[in-house]
Each structure stands twice: as C-alpha cells, then as structure tokens.
Design a protein around this motif. Structure first.
Motif, PDB file in Angstrom:
ATOM      1  N   THR A  87      -4.574  -4.465 -11.877  1.00 53.32           N
ATOM      2  CA  THR A  87      -5.215  -4.449 -10.567  1.00 53.32           C
ATOM      3  C   THR A  87      -5.481  -5.879 -10.104  1.00 53.32           C
ATOM      4  OG1 THR A  87      -6.270  -2.339 -11.080  1.00 53.32           O
ATOM      5  CG2 THR A  87      -7.159  -3.587  -9.231  1.00 53.32           C
ATOM      6  N   VAL A  88      -5.120  -6.183  -8.874  1.00 50.74           N
ATOM      7  CA  VAL A  88      -5.334  -7.519  -8.317  1.00 50.74           C
ATOM      8  C   VAL A  88      -6.133  -7.402  -7.015  1.00 50.74           C
ATOM      9  CG1 VAL A  88      -3.193  -8.391  -9.322  1.00 50.74           C
ATOM     10  CG2 VAL A  88      -3.187  -7.523  -6.967  1.00 50.74           C
ATOM     11  N   ILE A  89      -6.817  -8.481  -6.700  1.00 48.34           N
ATOM     12  CA  ILE A  89      -7.481  -8.628  -5.393  1.00 48.34           C
ATOM     13  C   ILE A  89      -6.777  -9.781  -4.680  1.00 48.34           C
ATOM     14  CG2 ILE A  89      -9.628  -9.132  -4.188  1.00 48.34           C
ATOM     15  CD1 ILE A  89     -11.155  -8.032  -6.507  1.00 48.34           C
ATOM     16  N   PRO A  90      -5.972  -9.495  -3.666  1.00 51.16           N
ATOM     17  CA  PRO A  90      -5.215 -10.569  -3.011  1.00 51.16           C
ATOM     18  C   PRO A  90      -6.138 -11.516  -2.246  1.00 51.16           C
ATOM     19  CG  PRO A  90      -4.943  -8.490  -1.841  1.00 51.16           C
ATOM     20  CD  PRO A  90      -5.681  -8.169  -3.100  1.00 51.16           C
ATOM     21  N   ARG A  91      -5.730 -12.748  -2.188  1.00 53.48           N
ATOM     22  CA  ARG A  91      -6.479 -13.768  -1.450  1.00 53.48           C
ATOM     23  C   ARG A  91      -5.809 -14.097  -0.124  1.00 53.48           C
ATOM     24  NH1 ARG A  91      -7.891 -18.452  -5.761  1.00 53.48           N
ATOM     25  NH2 ARG A  91      -9.223 -19.082  -3.993  1.00 53.48           N
ATOM     26  N   GLN A  92      -4.606 -13.574   0.086  1.00 53.46           N
ATOM     27  CA  GLN A  92      -3.934 -13.746   1.369  1.00 53.46           C
ATOM     28  C   GLN A  92      -2.996 -12.570   1.588  1.00 53.46           C
ATOM     29  OE1 GLN A  92      -1.847 -17.495   0.174  1.00 53.46           O
ATOM     30  NE2 GLN A  92      -0.032 -16.459   0.939  1.00 53.46           N
ATOM     31  N   ARG A  93      -2.625 -12.362   2.823  1.00 53.79           N
ATOM     32  CA  ARG A  93      -1.779 -11.230   3.169  1.00 53.79           C
ATOM     33  C   ARG A  93      -0.340 -11.505   2.730  1.00 53.79           C
ATOM     34  NH1 ARG A  93      -2.666  -7.293   6.936  1.00 53.79           N
ATOM     35  NH2 ARG A  93      -4.477  -8.491   7.662  1.00 53.79           N
ATOM     36  N   LEU A  94       0.258 -10.524   2.047  1.00 54.60           N
ATOM     37  CA  LEU A  94       1.638 -10.641   1.577  1.00 54.60           C
ATOM     38  C   LEU A  94       2.351  -9.315   1.798  1.00 54.60           C
ATOM     39  CD1 LEU A  94       1.092 -12.506  -1.827  1.00 54.60           C
ATOM     40  CD2 LEU A  94       2.036 -13.483   0.283  1.00 54.60           C
ATOM     41  N   GLU A  95       3.609  -9.425   2.199  1.00 56.92           N
ATOM     42  CA  GLU A  95       4.415  -8.215   2.385  1.00 56.92           C
ATOM     43  C   GLU A  95       4.828  -7.641   1.027  1.00 56.92           C
ATOM     44  OE1 GLU A  95       4.965  -6.729   5.186  1.00 56.92           O
ATOM     45  OE2 GLU A  95       3.949  -8.270   6.390  1.00 56.92           O
ATOM     46  N   GLY A  96       5.148  -6.350   1.022  1.00 61.14           N
ATOM     47  CA  GLY A  96       5.613  -5.707  -0.196  1.00 61.14           C
ATOM     48  C   GLY A  96       7.008  -6.192  -0.589  1.00 61.14           C
ATOM     49  N   LEU A  97       7.344  -6.032  -1.854  1.00 59.81           N
ATOM     50  CA  LEU A  97       8.638  -6.456  -2.390  1.00 59.81           C
ATOM     51  C   LEU A  97       9.405  -5.243  -2.893  1.00 59.81           C
ATOM     52  CD1 LEU A  97       7.499  -9.567  -4.478  1.00 59.81           C
ATOM     53  CD2 LEU A  97       8.464  -9.557  -2.164  1.00 59.81           C
ATOM     54  N   ASN A  98      10.714  -5.258  -2.701  1.00 60.40           N
ATOM     55  CA  ASN A  98      11.584  -4.204  -3.223  1.00 60.40           C
ATOM     56  C   ASN A  98      12.130  -4.661  -4.579  1.00 60.40           C
ATOM     57  OD1 ASN A  98      11.355  -2.393  -1.025  1.00 60.40           O
ATOM     58  ND2 ASN A  98      12.797  -3.639   0.162  1.00 60.40           N
ATOM     59  N   LEU A  99      11.521  -4.185  -5.646  1.00 64.63           N
ATOM     60  CA  LEU A  99      11.909  -4.564  -6.996  1.00 64.63           C
ATOM     61  C   LEU A  99      12.767  -3.467  -7.624  1.00 64.63           C
ATOM     62  CD1 LEU A  99       8.444  -5.922  -8.222  1.00 64.63           C
ATOM     63  CD2 LEU A  99      10.333  -7.216  -7.193  1.00 64.63           C
TER      64      LEU A  99
ATOM     65  N   GLY B 240      12.108  -1.869 -10.250  1.00 63.31           N
ATOM     66  CA  GLY B 240      11.235  -0.778 -10.679  1.00 63.31           C
ATOM     67  C   GLY B 240      10.607  -0.021  -9.526  1.00 63.31           C
ATOM     68  N   GLY B 241      10.924  -0.388  -8.297  1.00 64.86           N
ATOM     69  CA  GLY B 241      10.357   0.271  -7.137  1.00 64.86           C
ATOM     70  C   GLY B 241       9.632  -0.725  -6.253  1.00 64.86           C
ATOM     71  N   PRO B 242       9.306  -0.349  -5.039  1.00 70.29           N
ATOM     72  CA  PRO B 242       8.632  -1.269  -4.116  1.00 70.29           C
ATOM     73  C   PRO B 242       7.177  -1.492  -4.508  1.00 70.29           C
ATOM     74  CG  PRO B 242       8.838   0.903  -3.113  1.00 70.29           C
ATOM     75  CD  PRO B 242       9.583   0.963  -4.416  1.00 70.29           C
ATOM     76  N   THR B 243       6.693  -2.682  -4.221  1.00 66.56           N
ATOM     77  CA  THR B 243       5.276  -2.992  -4.428  1.00 66.56           C
ATOM     78  C   THR B 243       4.534  -2.802  -3.112  1.00 66.56           C
ATOM     79  OG1 THR B 243       5.553  -5.343  -3.900  1.00 66.56           O
ATOM     80  CG2 THR B 243       5.881  -4.674  -6.202  1.00 66.56           C
ATOM     81  N   PRO B 244       3.264  -2.482  -3.176  1.00 67.89           N
ATOM     82  CA  PRO B 244       2.513  -2.279  -1.934  1.00 67.89           C
ATOM     83  C   PRO B 244       2.234  -3.616  -1.253  1.00 67.89           C
ATOM     84  CG  PRO B 244       1.049  -2.123  -3.815  1.00 67.89           C
ATOM     85  CD  PRO B 244       2.432  -2.237  -4.374  1.00 67.89           C
ATOM     86  N   PRO B 245       2.091  -3.620   0.047  1.00 67.39           N
ATOM     87  CA  PRO B 245       1.682  -4.850   0.737  1.00 67.39           C
ATOM     88  C   PRO B 245       0.263  -5.238   0.348  1.00 67.39           C
ATOM     89  CG  PRO B 245       1.692  -2.984   2.253  1.00 67.39           C
ATOM     90  CD  PRO B 245       2.311  -2.498   0.984  1.00 67.39           C
ATOM     91  N   LEU B 246       0.008  -6.535   0.300  1.00 68.23           N
ATOM     92  CA  LEU B 246      -1.300  -7.040  -0.109  1.00 68.23           C
ATOM     93  C   LEU B 246      -2.103  -7.409   1.123  1.00 68.23           C
ATOM     94  CD1 LEU B 246      -0.236  -9.299  -3.130  1.00 68.23           C
ATOM     95  CD2 LEU B 246      -0.775  -6.853  -3.096  1.00 68.23           C
ATOM     96  N   ASN B 247      -3.276  -6.797   1.223  1.00 63.03           N
ATOM     97  CA  ASN B 247      -4.163  -7.051   2.352  1.00 63.03           C
ATOM     98  C   ASN B 247      -5.570  -7.343   1.819  1.00 63.03           C
ATOM     99  OD1 ASN B 247      -2.213  -6.410   4.468  1.00 63.03           O
ATOM    100  ND2 ASN B 247      -2.447  -4.269   3.829  1.00 63.03           N
ATOM    101  N   PRO B 248      -5.999  -8.591   1.873  1.00 60.04           N
ATOM    102  CA  PRO B 248      -7.349  -8.919   1.381  1.00 60.04           C
ATOM    103  C   PRO B 248      -8.405  -8.193   2.221  1.00 60.04           C
ATOM    104  CG  PRO B 248      -6.029 -10.892   1.744  1.00 60.04           C
ATOM    105  CD  PRO B 248      -5.279  -9.768   2.360  1.00 60.04           C
ATOM    106  N   PRO B 249      -9.477  -7.724   1.598  1.00 57.86           N
ATOM    107  CA  PRO B 249      -9.826  -7.830   0.167  1.00 57.86           C
ATOM    108  C   PRO B 249      -9.549  -6.544  -0.583  1.00 57.86           C
ATOM    109  CG  PRO B 249     -11.781  -7.267   1.394  1.00 57.86           C
ATOM    110  CD  PRO B 249     -10.638  -7.269   2.386  1.00 57.86           C
ATOM    111  N   HIS B 250      -8.578  -5.759  -0.125  1.00 56.43           N
ATOM    112  CA  HIS B 250      -8.302  -4.464  -0.732  1.00 56.43           C
ATOM    113  C   HIS B 250      -7.539  -4.647  -2.050  1.00 56.43           C
ATOM    114  CE1 HIS B 250      -9.700  -2.512   2.918  1.00 56.43           C
ATOM    115  NE2 HIS B 250      -8.887  -3.296   3.628  1.00 56.43           N
ATOM    116  N   ARG B 251      -7.908  -3.837  -3.009  1.00 51.30           N
ATOM    117  CA  ARG B 251      -7.255  -3.908  -4.315  1.00 51.30           C
ATOM    118  C   ARG B 251      -5.844  -3.334  -4.247  1.00 51.30           C
ATOM    119  NH1 ARG B 251     -11.877  -1.775  -8.618  1.00 51.30           N
ATOM    120  NH2 ARG B 251     -13.496  -3.322  -8.091  1.00 51.30           N
TER     121      ARG B 251
END
Length: 232
Positions: free
Chosen positions: A24-36, A38-49
């Motif tokens: 579990t991470v707490i992002p410090r800046q907004r980042l788009e999701g990545l297509n890996l 193993g599957g896509p990662t969720p977009p990162l929106n501070p301060p949501h886990r």
C-alpha cells in the motif's frame, strides 16, 4: 558447457519474486496508471491510498513520489507478539489465513498491504521487511526496534529449523508449515546436506549389517563342517 543449476530457488531469486508482492502506498503527486505485464496499475491521486507491486513502490519511494505504508505485522507490537508465540511453541507461527472464496494461495495473496493480518508472518516476511527497512525506514514506526525484532525472529526460527532437521535421524518427519521463502532458500543447503549425510550413514549401516550377516552365515557353515569331521 553450462554448469548444472542448484535445485530450488536461490536467495537472490526469492528476493526477486518478493518484489511482486503488493503493498500500500500514499502518493505524493498525481500519476497516471501503467499497463504492466501483470495488469494495469491504478492511477495515483494524493492523498488516496493505492496498491502497487513492491518493485514499483520502491521506485516511487526513491523518486520521492510516494510513501509506503508498512503492513500491520511490521510493527514493534505485532513482532513482539509473534516472537513470544515463536518462543512458546516448537512449531512455527501460522501463516496468514486464506481469504474466503479465493483461487490463489501463498505467496500470491495480499499479505503485505495495509489491510494484512497483524498477527501472522507472510511467506516473504523476511526479505520484504529487509527491503522496506532499507528503502523506506522513515515510513516505518520505530525502525530500529523493528530491525532488532526481525533479527531475533530470524534467529529463533532458524534454531527451530535446525532442531527439526535433527529428528530426521530417527525417521520422523519435519513440519515446515509457516516457514518463509527466504528461510527455505537459505536453509536448503544445510537441510540437503544433513539429509544426504543421514542417507550415507543409513547406507553404511545397511552394508555393515549385510556383511555381518554374510559372515555369520559363513561361520555357521564352517562350524557344521567341523562337527561332521569330528563325528567321523
């Protein structure tokens, strides 16, 4: 000519597999999701886990783009409770329970996220804890205490593994339930050496027994022949 590979996973390979654990991470800046793969990662929106693979979380932590929430079992209070349990029983502390209605099994369950059980060590507990202490010690409460407790846990559990191997000489089985991946990788050479030594000792005893029985049979035949000569 390629050298034969050792059986099983090496410690480095086990640590590599550990990097696929979800944390579990707490992002410090907004980042788009990545297509890996193993599957896509969720977009990162501070301060949501968000939940990310460990390798990606460590990368974002190094770049100061996210903080890592340590799993509940990686806290001084939880480690003290688990250490007391390890000292009070000859068996290993139980692994985290499987979620209901799941087709996965350790080490592919979510056992390192912020919602993981606090009273059980997951399959990759040792290597995951060391990685987090090295790269994200500022995210872990009382990192020095955590580091010391993990060292004590490792020593207690390794002593149990060595004691368990000793019972193999009596033909009994060893219960390895709850043993972690790195513990298996590090103890494989020792355990394999002990088993191989016991196998050689058993073969030597069996050969000696057969030679003794053959000698006794031979002596018995000679004695019978001597008795016949005396009677004649």
């Amino acid at each position: 000519m390629a050298l034969p590979l050792p059986p099983g996973l090496t410690p480095d390979e086990t640590a590599f597999l550990c990097e696929m654990e979800m944390v579990t991470v707490i992002p410090r800046q907004r980042l788009e999701g990545l297509n890996l793969l193993g599957g896509p990662t969720p977009p990162l929106n501070p301060p949501h886990r968000s939940t990310l693979p460990l390798w990606l979380a460590l990368l974002l932590k190094k770049q100061r783009r996210a903080n890592i929430l340590p799993p509940p079992w990686l806290s001084p209070s939880s480690l003290v409770s688990i250490l007391d349990l390890e000292k009070s029983t000859p068996s290993f502390s139980p692994a985290p329970p499987l979620p209901p209605h799941t087709a996965t099994s350790p080490p592919f369950i979510l056992s390192a996220t912020a919602n993981a059980p606090s009273d059980a060590l997951p399959y990759h507990w040792l290597e995951l804890g060391e990685m987090l202490l090295e790269a994200a010690s500022d995210d872990i409460p009382e990192p020095d205490s955590v580091r010391r407790l993990m060292r004590d846990l490792r020593e207690v559990r390794m002593a149990k593994m060595r004691a368990g191997v000793e019972v193999l000489e009596g033909g009994r089985e060893v219960n390895m339930n709850g043993v972690g991946g790195m513990e298996v990788a590090e103890g494989r050479a020792f355990i394999a050496g002990v088993v191989d030594g016991l196998r050689k000792i058993g073969a030597s005893k069996e050969m000696s027994r057969r030679e003794r029985e053959a000698e006794e049979r031979e002596n018995g035949i000679v004695d019978d022949q001597d008795d016949d000569d005396i009677e004649r």
